[in-house]
Design an enzyme around this catalytic site. Structure first.
Site, PDB file in Angstrom:
ATOM      1  N   LEU A 255      57.431  59.661 -14.303  1.00 56.29           N
ATOM      2  CA  LEU A 255      57.546  59.497 -15.895  1.00 56.29           C
ATOM      3  C   LEU A 255      57.737  58.160 -16.084  1.00 56.29           C
ATOM      4  CD1 LEU A 255      59.612  62.772 -16.866  1.00 56.29           C
ATOM      5  CD2 LEU A 255      57.175  62.514 -16.822  1.00 56.29           C
ATOM      6  N   SER A 256      57.481  57.853 -17.553  1.00 53.90           N
ATOM      7  CA  SER A 256      57.314  56.491 -17.880  1.00 53.90           C
ATOM      8  C   SER A 256      58.611  55.929 -17.785  1.00 53.90           C
ATOM      9  CB  SER A 256      56.928  56.138 -19.145  1.00 53.90           C
ATOM     10  OG  SER A 256      57.518  56.981 -20.141  1.00 53.90           O
ATOM     11  N   GLU A 257      59.747  56.961 -18.164  1.00 59.92           N
ATOM     12  CA  GLU A 257      61.195  56.453 -17.790  1.00 59.92           C
ATOM     13  C   GLU A 257      61.921  57.575 -17.222  1.00 59.92           C
ATOM     14  OE1 GLU A 257      62.395  53.478 -18.553  1.00 59.92           O
ATOM     15  OE2 GLU A 257      60.691  52.526 -19.737  1.00 59.92           O
ATOM     16  N   THR A 258      62.923  57.180 -16.518  1.00 59.96           N
ATOM     17  CA  THR A 258      64.030  58.050 -15.952  1.00 59.96           C
ATOM     18  C   THR A 258      65.329  57.508 -16.550  1.00 59.96           C
ATOM     19  OG1 THR A 258      62.829  59.236 -14.198  1.00 59.96           O
ATOM     20  CG2 THR A 258      65.239  59.248 -14.355  1.00 59.96           C
TER      21      THR A 258
END
Length: 262
Positions: A45-48
């Site tokens: 995902l774009s961010e964790t």
């Protein structure tokens, strides 16, 4: 076998499948940085986001599939949602210690409100190579913070953008936001960050620490409505008080909960 909870939350939307998805992993203590990065790469995902409870607040970190970043709005919103709505945090205000200083999130009028430092965009000469990489025939203005802000006047062009991501990655900025005034919202935008491993981020809260001050000044408004995204969109409320901060608010929805086995 070590096991960790994982939540996937769609931020800046009232229902799943909208806004921007982020993974949130609560931790009792920090794992090695390499492990944090590998989990983010696996999540894809774009961010964790990861947080650890510390005294009266939390330490919070964000990773794209490629790098750790200094600031991420939608994953902060997702982390606050998990703490408030899933884990039952009773705090009036959540305080996060981050690489960008202390960030605060509170509940207000059915929204989660994030208090971030504002970034005042500085005008630069428009680079033809940047417009070419974006596939834009022209732009009204170009500004820079840690992102480029490309200002155009026709919001219809926003949805049709098909950037050359390899060409965009050559520019020495975190990402590139393209923004325009809107008939339905105060402004709309899209954000591209191939340099940090995210070709397009559907809704980038941190970009609005620059976008909101620009539009507040241009429109003469302290409270603005915004929408970001291409095929997938999310909505934000931005307030720009006269204190060097930006309050970025939105909703969130839980999509998934599971376990990580290491």
């Amino acid at each position: 076998m070590p096991q960790f909870d994982l939540y996937q939350v769609d931020a800046f939307t009232s229902a799943p499948f909208g806004g921007n998805p982020a993974a949130v992993v609560p931790l009792d203590a920090w794992l090695p940085d390499e492990t944090l990065q590998r989990i983010a790469e696996e999540n894809n995902l774009s961010e964790t986001a990861y947080f650890v409870r510390k005294q009266d607040g939390y330490e919070l970190r964000w990773f794209t599939p490629a790098v750790e970043v200094d600031l991420c709005g939608h994953a902060t919103l997702a982390s606050a949602y998990v703490l408030f709505e899933v884990l039952g945090a009773q705090d009036d205000v959540l305080r996060f210690s981050t690489r960008s200083g202390e960030l605060r999130v509170s509940r207000a009028d059915g929204l989660l409100a994030m208090d971030f430092p504002a970034k005042q965009p500085v005008a630069e000469e428009i680079a033809p190579a940047l417009l070419q990489a974006l596939g834009l025939p022209g732009a009204q203005a170009l500004y820079r913070t840690d992102d480029y802000l490309v200002v155009i006047e026709d919001e219809a062009l926003i949805d049709g953008l098909t950037p050359d991501f390899a060409a965009l990655a050559a520019f020495d900025v975190r990402g590139v936001a393209v923004t325009a005034p809107s008939a339905k919202f105060d402004f709309v935008s899209r954000w591209f960050g191939p340099r940090v491993g995210v070709n397009e981020d559907p809704v980038t809260g941190s970009a609005h620490t620059s976008l909101a001050p620009y539009w507040a000044q241009r429109l003469g408004k302290r409270v603005l409505t915004a929408q970001q995204g291409g095929a997938r969109k999310g909505q934000l409320r931005c307030e720009v008080p006269d204190n060097g901060r930006v309050v970025i608010s939105g909703q969130a929805a839980l999509y998934l909960r599971g376990s990580i086995y290491l």
